[in-house]
Structure formats: structure tokens, C-alpha cells
Scaffold this active site. Structure first.
Site, short mmCIF file in Angstrom:
data_model
loop_
_atom_site.label_atom_id
_atom_site.label_comp_id
_atom_site.label_asym_id
_atom_site.label_seq_id
_atom_site.Cartn_x
_atom_site.Cartn_y
_atom_site.Cartn_z
N LYS A 12 0.86 -1.19 0.00
CA LYS A 12 0.00 0.00 0.00
C LYS A 12 0.89 1.23 0.00
O LYS A 12 1.72 1.40 0.90
CB LYS A 12 -0.89 0.01 1.25
CG LYS A 12 -2.10 0.93 1.12
CD LYS A 12 -3.09 0.40 0.10
CE LYS A 12 -4.45 1.04 0.23
NZ LYS A 12 -5.42 0.47 -0.75
N THR A 57 -3.96 -5.02 0.57
CA THR A 57 -3.30 -3.74 0.83
C THR A 57 -4.18 -2.84 1.69
O THR A 57 -3.67 -2.00 2.42
CB THR A 57 -2.92 -3.03 -0.48
OG1 THR A 57 -4.10 -2.68 -1.19
CG2 THR A 57 -2.02 -3.91 -1.33
N ASP A 58 -5.50 -3.03 1.61
CA ASP A 58 -6.39 -2.27 2.47
C ASP A 58 -6.13 -2.57 3.94
O ASP A 58 -6.26 -1.70 4.81
CB ASP A 58 -7.84 -2.57 2.11
CG ASP A 58 -8.82 -1.66 2.84
OD1 ASP A 58 -8.83 -0.45 2.54
OD2 ASP A 58 -9.55 -2.16 3.71
N PHE A 152 34.94 26.79 -10.72
CA PHE A 152 34.87 25.62 -11.60
C PHE A 152 35.73 25.91 -12.82
O PHE A 152 35.38 26.74 -13.66
CB PHE A 152 33.43 25.32 -12.01
CG PHE A 152 33.28 23.99 -12.71
CD1 PHE A 152 33.70 22.82 -12.11
CD2 PHE A 152 32.73 23.92 -13.98
CE1 PHE A 152 33.57 21.59 -12.76
CE2 PHE A 152 32.60 22.70 -14.63
CZ PHE A 152 33.02 21.54 -14.02
N ARG A 169 31.53 31.88 -8.52
CA ARG A 169 30.18 31.58 -9.01
C ARG A 169 29.26 31.29 -7.85
O ARG A 169 29.70 31.01 -6.72
CB ARG A 169 30.22 30.36 -9.94
CG ARG A 169 30.56 29.05 -9.25
CD ARG A 169 30.35 27.85 -10.15
NE ARG A 169 30.67 26.60 -9.46
CZ ARG A 169 30.40 25.38 -9.93
NH1 ARG A 169 29.80 25.26 -11.11
NH2 ARG A 169 30.70 24.29 -9.24
N GLN A 212 31.22 18.05 -6.93
CA GLN A 212 31.66 16.73 -6.51
C GLN A 212 32.48 16.81 -5.22
O GLN A 212 32.31 16.00 -4.30
CB GLN A 212 32.49 16.06 -7.62
CG GLN A 212 31.69 15.62 -8.83
CD GLN A 212 31.56 16.70 -9.89
OE1 GLN A 212 31.61 17.89 -9.60
NE2 GLN A 212 31.38 16.28 -11.13
N ASN A 238 22.80 20.53 -9.60
CA ASN A 238 23.48 21.82 -9.67
C ASN A 238 22.48 22.86 -10.16
O ASN A 238 22.13 22.89 -11.34
CB ASN A 238 24.68 21.73 -10.62
CG ASN A 238 25.63 22.90 -10.45
OD1 ASN A 238 25.26 23.92 -9.89
ND2 ASN A 238 26.84 22.76 -10.95
N HIS A 240 21.84 25.87 -11.52
CA HIS A 240 22.65 26.85 -12.21
C HIS A 240 22.10 28.26 -12.08
O HIS A 240 20.89 28.48 -12.14
CB HIS A 240 22.75 26.49 -13.70
CG HIS A 240 23.36 25.15 -13.95
ND1 HIS A 240 24.63 24.83 -13.53
CD2 HIS A 240 22.88 24.04 -14.57
CE1 HIS A 240 24.92 23.59 -13.89
NE2 HIS A 240 23.86 23.09 -14.52
#
Length: 286
Positions: A12, A57-58, A152, A169, A212, A238, A240
Site C-alpha cells: 500500500k 493492501t487495504d 569551476f 560563481r 563533486q 546543480n 545553475h
């Protein structure tokens, strides 16, 4: 050529539960989304339609609500362990029970008034089998941003590379993290709060040369600060931010005005683990 049934499970999904704990005039609110999956000796229902081993599932949904009343809820890891062990104990045909929970936070505004928290969601997942259980905690949607202290450059270039190198950045991400615990006994609230603080603190205090590098710093610091954690998996999109060209207006843009990019985005994923950590009971995913 033979055709056979592969791995399978059922359950469920996304049972919504709100539990109000009444302590006089002061109430406590717990808001969960609970998903249950069972696997084991259940091939017959697929192959022949024999449902003699199928717990509806109930019934799983009803168990969530009944246990919330009988046992309370507590921390999501605690409630997930309680449910998983119940299904494993009471259903002989079940070999593994997986319970995944999303927990939504609420800020207290008064004795019985609350405001839904935004920004991130706490998660927990338990897999219980006869030999042992595995507890995974985590957070999703934790949005973090450093407006500087990120570079970077020095990356591979080919004929299709247009990205300029940068030594200043914006670094922004929406953290999706899961961490596997060494055992099944812990102060779950303190553990979660400590891990969340460690991840955030590492992001804030890491001078980043790549997302990373930041990922490894975040995972390493969380393991250093939280000895109950065996390993941590991180997925860091990321987010941007592109510098707007204002030269057409005879204006200089000194890293002040940006476009927040939506997609496409870089996605950095990785696992940081203790070299002496025991193996996982079962595979676990972000």
C-alpha cells in the site's frame, strides 16, 4: 525458451496519516505519508491468481491507522520499525517488509495551532527480514546556496564545450540525502537533527572547486559527526545561476544579477562510506 517470474513485491503506497497527541490543552501534530511493500512466497498470485498468501493492501492501510492509535507514532524510524516487524511476524509467507515514510514538519503557533514547514521533507525507510533489520533516514528538497566561495575550471574541453571557466560563481543545490544506520536503536530525533546540521554546516564551510568535492565534504563531515551512521548517499542537482549580460544597457554586472536556471541541470551523485561498515541488508536507493 522459458518465461519466469522475476523479483516482485506489493503493498500500500502513500497512506496519509495525521496524528494529534492531546496533552491537556497543548497538542502535538505528526504528519506522515507511509508506504508499505511486502515480498516473499507470493508467486502464486501472479502465476495462477491464487490469493491465499496475499494480505490485502487495504489491511496494510488499516494497520497504519490502528497502530497510530494503539502505539502512538513517535519518530518516523521508530514507527517504520514497528510496522515492518509486525508484518514480518504475523505473515509467515513474507520474507521482507519495507516501510518508507515521509514526515512533514509543522511549526507551533500556539497550544493547538500550527503552520506547515516548507523547504524540505524528512524521510525514513526500514527493511525488516528474519535475520536483521536495516534503517535508513534522510532528507529531500533541502535547498542550499553559497553566493561565492565556489569555482569551476580546469575541466575537459572538446569541440562542443562552450562553458567558460570561473573562479567566482553561485553554488546552489537541492540536497537529496539518505543515510544508513549501523543499528536499529538510536535517538532518532537527535540523530536526524545532527546529520542535517552536519550536512548543512559542511556545505556552508567548504570552499568548493566542484560540486563533486562539496558532496564528498558533506558526506565525510556527516560520518565524522554521527558515529551511528554507516554510509550516506547524496544526490546534488546543480541549480545553475547564469550571469545576465547587461552590457546592452551600458551596465557592468559584477556577479550581482543572475538568471536562476530551471533545466537542464547537472546532477552529481555519490556515496560516502566507512571502510569498516558492515554490508547493507538489501540495496537501498535515493
Amino acid at each position: 525458451m522459458a518465461i519466469v517470474l522475476g523479483p516482485h513485491r506489493y503493498g500500500k503506497a502513500e497512506t496519509r496519516l495525521v496524528r494529534v497527541t492531546r496533552d491537556g490543552e497543548t497538542h502535538t501534530l505528526t504528519d506522515l505519508n507511509v508506504s508499505i511493500a511486502l515480498s516473499g512466497d507470493l508467486a502464486a498470485t501472479h502465476l495462477t491468481g491464487d490469493n491465499s498468501g496475499v494480505l490485502p493492501t487495504d489491511t496494510m492501510k488499516n494497520t497504519v491507522y490502528a497502530f497510530a492509535k494503539k502505539h502512538g507514532v513517535g519518530e518516523p524510524e521508530e514507527f517504520a520499525l514497528l510496522l515492518a516487524r509486525h508484518f514480518l511476524k504475523t505473515q509467515g509467507q513474507v520474507r521482507a517488509a519495507r516501510v518508507a515514510i515521509e514526515a512533514y514538519g509543522w511549526d507551533r503557533l500556539g497550544p493547538h495551532s500550527f503552520r506547515r514547514q516548507g523547504g524540505w521533507t524528512r524521510v525514513a525507510e526500514v527493511v525488516a527480514m528474519a535475520e536483521r533489520a536495516q534503517v535508513v533516514s534522510g532528507v529531500t528538497g533541502l535547498t542550499l546556496l553559497n553566493s561565492t566561495a565556489s569555482e569551476f575550471h580546469g575541466f575537459v574541453r572538446d569541440r562542443y564545450t562552450t562553458l567558460p571557466e570561473t573562479t567566482d560563481r553561485i553554488l546552489a543545490t537541492a540536497v537529496d540525502a539518505r543515510w544508513r544506520h549501523l543499528g536499529t536503536e538510536a535517538d532518532w530525533a537527535a540523530s536526524f537533527d545532527g546529520a542535517l546540521h552536519a550536512l548543512t554546516n559542511a556545505f556552508v564551510n567548504t570552499y568548493s572547486l566542484s560540486l563533486q568535492q562539496t558532496l564528498f565534504a558533506m558526506g565525510s563531515y556527516a560520518l565524522h559527526e554521527r558515529p551511528e551512521i554507516a554510509e550516506i548517499r547524496l544526490a546534488l542537482p546543480n541549480k545553475h545561476h547564469y550571469l545576465v549580460d547587461l552590457s546592452v544597457f551600458d551596465l557592468t554586472n559584477d556577479n550581482e544579477v543572475f538568471i536562476a536556471g530551471d533545466r537542464p541541470y547537472g546532477l552529481i551523485e555519490g556515496t560516502v562510506t566507512r571502510d569498516d561498515a558492515p554490508p547493507a541488508l538489501t540495496e537501498w536507493y535515493l
